[in-house]
Design a protein around this motif. Structure first.
Motif, PDB file in Angstrom:
ATOM      1  N   GLU A   1       0.800  -1.217   0.000  1.00  0.00           N
ATOM      2  CA  GLU A   1       0.000   0.000   0.000  1.00  0.00           C
ATOM      3  C   GLU A   1       0.837   1.272   0.000  1.00  0.00           C
ATOM      4  OE1 GLU A   1      -3.426   0.885   0.084  1.00  0.00           O
ATOM      5  OE2 GLU A   1      -3.636  -1.126  -0.698  1.00  0.00           O
ATOM      6  N   ASP A   2       1.946   1.274   0.747  1.00  0.00           N
ATOM      7  CA  ASP A   2       2.732   2.490   0.918  1.00  0.00           C
ATOM      8  C   ASP A   2       4.165   2.108   1.267  1.00  0.00           C
ATOM      9  OD1 ASP A   2       3.217   5.213   1.027  1.00  0.00           O
ATOM     10  OD2 ASP A   2       1.761   5.619   2.607  1.00  0.00           O
ATOM     11  N   VAL A   3       5.063   3.076   1.202  1.00  0.00           N
ATOM     12  CA  VAL A   3       6.457   2.843   1.597  1.00  0.00           C
ATOM     13  C   VAL A   3       6.866   3.881   2.636  1.00  0.00           C
ATOM     14  CG1 VAL A   3       7.174   1.788  -0.578  1.00  0.00           C
ATOM     15  CG2 VAL A   3       7.410   4.232  -0.291  1.00  0.00           C
ATOM     16  N   TYR A   4       7.734   3.462   3.541  1.00  0.00           N
ATOM     17  CA  TYR A   4       8.357   4.352   4.519  1.00  0.00           C
ATOM     18  C   TYR A   4       9.768   4.618   4.018  1.00  0.00           C
ATOM     19  CZ  TYR A   4       4.631   3.385   7.849  1.00  0.00           C
ATOM     20  OH  TYR A   4       3.414   3.285   8.483  1.00  0.00           O
ATOM     21  N   PHE A   5      10.171   5.891   4.001  1.00  0.00           N
ATOM     22  CA  PHE A   5      11.508   6.213   3.514  1.00  0.00           C
ATOM     23  C   PHE A   5      12.115   7.335   4.335  1.00  0.00           C
ATOM     24  CE2 PHE A   5       8.656   8.979   1.231  1.00  0.00           C
ATOM     25  CZ  PHE A   5       9.339  10.174   1.089  1.00  0.00           C
ATOM     26  N   MET A   6      13.443   7.380   4.326  1.00  0.00           N
ATOM     27  CA  MET A   6      14.175   8.468   4.970  1.00  0.00           C
ATOM     28  C   MET A   6      14.272   9.581   3.941  1.00  0.00           C
ATOM     29  SD  MET A   6      14.745   7.316   7.951  1.00  0.00           S
ATOM     30  CE  MET A   6      15.916   8.430   8.659  1.00  0.00           C
ATOM     31  N   GLU A   7      13.682  10.719   4.238  1.00  0.00           N
ATOM     32  CA  GLU A   7      13.595  11.782   3.239  1.00  0.00           C
ATOM     33  C   GLU A   7      14.939  12.380   2.868  1.00  0.00           C
ATOM     34  OE1 GLU A   7      11.980  15.607   5.317  1.00  0.00           O
ATOM     35  OE2 GLU A   7      10.972  13.855   6.139  1.00  0.00           O
ATOM     36  N   GLU A   8      15.941  12.296   3.745  1.00  0.00           N
ATOM     37  CA  GLU A   8      17.256  12.878   3.446  1.00  0.00           C
ATOM     38  C   GLU A   8      18.019  12.058   2.403  1.00  0.00           C
ATOM     39  OE1 GLU A   8      16.483  11.874   6.671  1.00  0.00           O
ATOM     40  OE2 GLU A   8      15.760  13.815   7.367  1.00  0.00           O
ATOM     41  N   LEU A   9      17.926  10.727   2.498  1.00  0.00           N
ATOM     42  CA  LEU A   9      18.699   9.855   1.617  1.00  0.00           C
ATOM     43  C   LEU A   9      17.847   9.087   0.623  1.00  0.00           C
ATOM     44  CD1 LEU A   9      21.041   8.359   4.350  1.00  0.00           C
ATOM     45  CD2 LEU A   9      21.572  10.206   2.757  1.00  0.00           C
ATOM     46  N   GLY A  10      16.567   8.974   0.906  1.00  0.00           N
ATOM     47  CA  GLY A  10      15.692   8.201   0.033  1.00  0.00           C
ATOM     48  C   GLY A  10      15.697   6.715   0.337  1.00  0.00           C
ATOM     49  N   THR A  11      16.345   6.295   1.417  1.00  0.00           N
ATOM     50  CA  THR A  11      16.412   4.883   1.767  1.00  0.00           C
ATOM     51  C   THR A  11      15.035   4.369   2.171  1.00  0.00           C
ATOM     52  OG1 THR A  11      18.640   5.245   2.597  1.00  0.00           O
ATOM     53  CG2 THR A  11      17.582   3.193   3.229  1.00  0.00           C
ATOM     54  N   ILE A  12      14.613   3.281   1.542  1.00  0.00           N
ATOM     55  CA  ILE A  12      13.351   2.643   1.893  1.00  0.00           C
ATOM     56  C   ILE A  12      13.585   1.833   3.163  1.00  0.00           C
ATOM     57  CG2 ILE A  12      11.565   1.013   1.168  1.00  0.00           C
ATOM     58  CD1 ILE A  12      11.542   3.389  -0.671  1.00  0.00           C
ATOM     59  N   ILE A  13      12.800   2.093   4.205  1.00  0.00           N
ATOM     60  CA  ILE A  13      13.009   1.375   5.462  1.00  0.00           C
ATOM     61  C   ILE A  13      11.846   0.459   5.822  1.00  0.00           C
ATOM     62  CG2 ILE A  13      14.637   3.009   6.438  1.00  0.00           C
ATOM     63  CD1 ILE A  13      12.348   4.238   7.971  1.00  0.00           C
ATOM     64  N   GLY A  14      10.757   0.539   5.084  1.00  0.00           N
ATOM     65  CA  GLY A  14       9.640  -0.351   5.361  1.00  0.00           C
ATOM     66  C   GLY A  14       8.543  -0.243   4.323  1.00  0.00           C
ATOM     67  N   TYR A  15       7.680  -1.242   4.345  1.00  0.00           N
ATOM     68  CA  TYR A  15       6.553  -1.302   3.413  1.00  0.00           C
ATOM     69  C   TYR A  15       5.274  -1.499   4.219  1.00  0.00           C
ATOM     70  CZ  TYR A  15      10.383  -2.233   0.225  1.00  0.00           C
ATOM     71  OH  TYR A  15      11.553  -2.150  -0.474  1.00  0.00           O
ATOM     72  N   GLU A  16       4.263  -0.712   3.909  1.00  0.00           N
ATOM     73  CA  GLU A  16       2.962  -0.884   4.545  1.00  0.00           C
ATOM     74  C   GLU A  16       2.146  -1.815   3.664  1.00  0.00           C
ATOM     75  OE1 GLU A  16       0.729   2.423   6.722  1.00  0.00           O
ATOM     76  OE2 GLU A  16      -0.304   2.271   4.792  1.00  0.00           O
ATOM     77  N   VAL A  17       1.613  -2.876   4.278  1.00  0.00           N
ATOM     78  CA  VAL A  17       0.846  -3.856   3.514  1.00  0.00           C
ATOM     79  C   VAL A  17      -0.547  -4.005   4.108  1.00  0.00           C
ATOM     80  CG1 VAL A  17       2.864  -5.152   2.726  1.00  0.00           C
ATOM     81  CG2 VAL A  17       1.755  -5.802   4.851  1.00  0.00           C
ATOM     82  N   THR A  18      -1.472  -4.412   3.272  1.00  0.00           N
ATOM     83  CA  THR A  18      -2.847  -4.644   3.684  1.00  0.00           C
ATOM     84  C   THR A  18      -3.229  -6.077   3.352  1.00  0.00           C
ATOM     85  OG1 THR A  18      -5.133  -3.931   3.431  1.00  0.00           O
ATOM     86  CG2 THR A  18      -3.773  -3.803   1.470  1.00  0.00           C
TER      87      THR A  18
END
Length: 157
Positions: A109-126
């Motif tokens: 559904e969505d992604v969690y990311f660090m806005e400074e580097l763009g690193t994806i740190i997690g995925y929101e799933v349903t």
């Protein structure tokens, strides 16, 4: 840490002159990182533009702040090869997310990311509307590479 859904639709505003250049419509993902945002510019017959993560000055609740308009670029071949989160045929949104062991974790559904580097740190799933209402959505930590092929995404280590 931020989710894309909190950025989607925000205006892109220049710190240099206060001008609004359009709004965020998508996030481009490639090799474990958020490369940048797709911007729908203001005006008629204007093509979408690309805003690299590294060119963002800050992201607030009312806008994405940039230094000036020179950081906005036309979508190049490299950006077109990246995977979009929300739009297009190859989008991640709604894709089945599988673990390396072959377990279905849910629909992305969505992604969690660090806005400074763009690193994806997690995925929101349903797991569906009823499960979302009863249990809420799950967040799966990104501990490896995300392989996207055949209408599914596989989290590998």
């Amino acid at each position: 840490m931020r989710t894309f859904s909190t950025v989607e639709g925000l205006p892109v505003i220049s710190l240099a002159n206060g001008h609004e250049y359009g709004h965020v419509i998508d996030l481009l993902y490639d090799e474990g990182t958020a490369k940048g945002f797709v911007i729908d510019p203001k005006g008629w017959f204007v093509k979408h533009q690309f805003l690299p993560i590294k060119s963002i000055m800050s992201i607030g609740t009312a806008g994405v702040m940039i230094g000036n308009s020179h950081v906005l670029k036309p979508l190049s071949l490299n950006e077109k090869k990246a995977i979009p989160l929300k739009t297009g045929k190859r989008r991640l949104h709604g894709t089945a997310l599988l673990s390396a062991e072959g377990e279905k974790l849910g629909l992305l559904e969505d992604v969690y990311f660090m806005e400074e580097l763009g690193t994806i740190i997690g995925y929101e799933v349903t797991e569906g509307l009823v499960a979302d209402l009863v249990e809420g959505r799950k967040v799966v930590k990104s501990q490896g590479k995300l392989t996207v092929a055949g209408g599914r995404a596989i989290l590998t280590e």
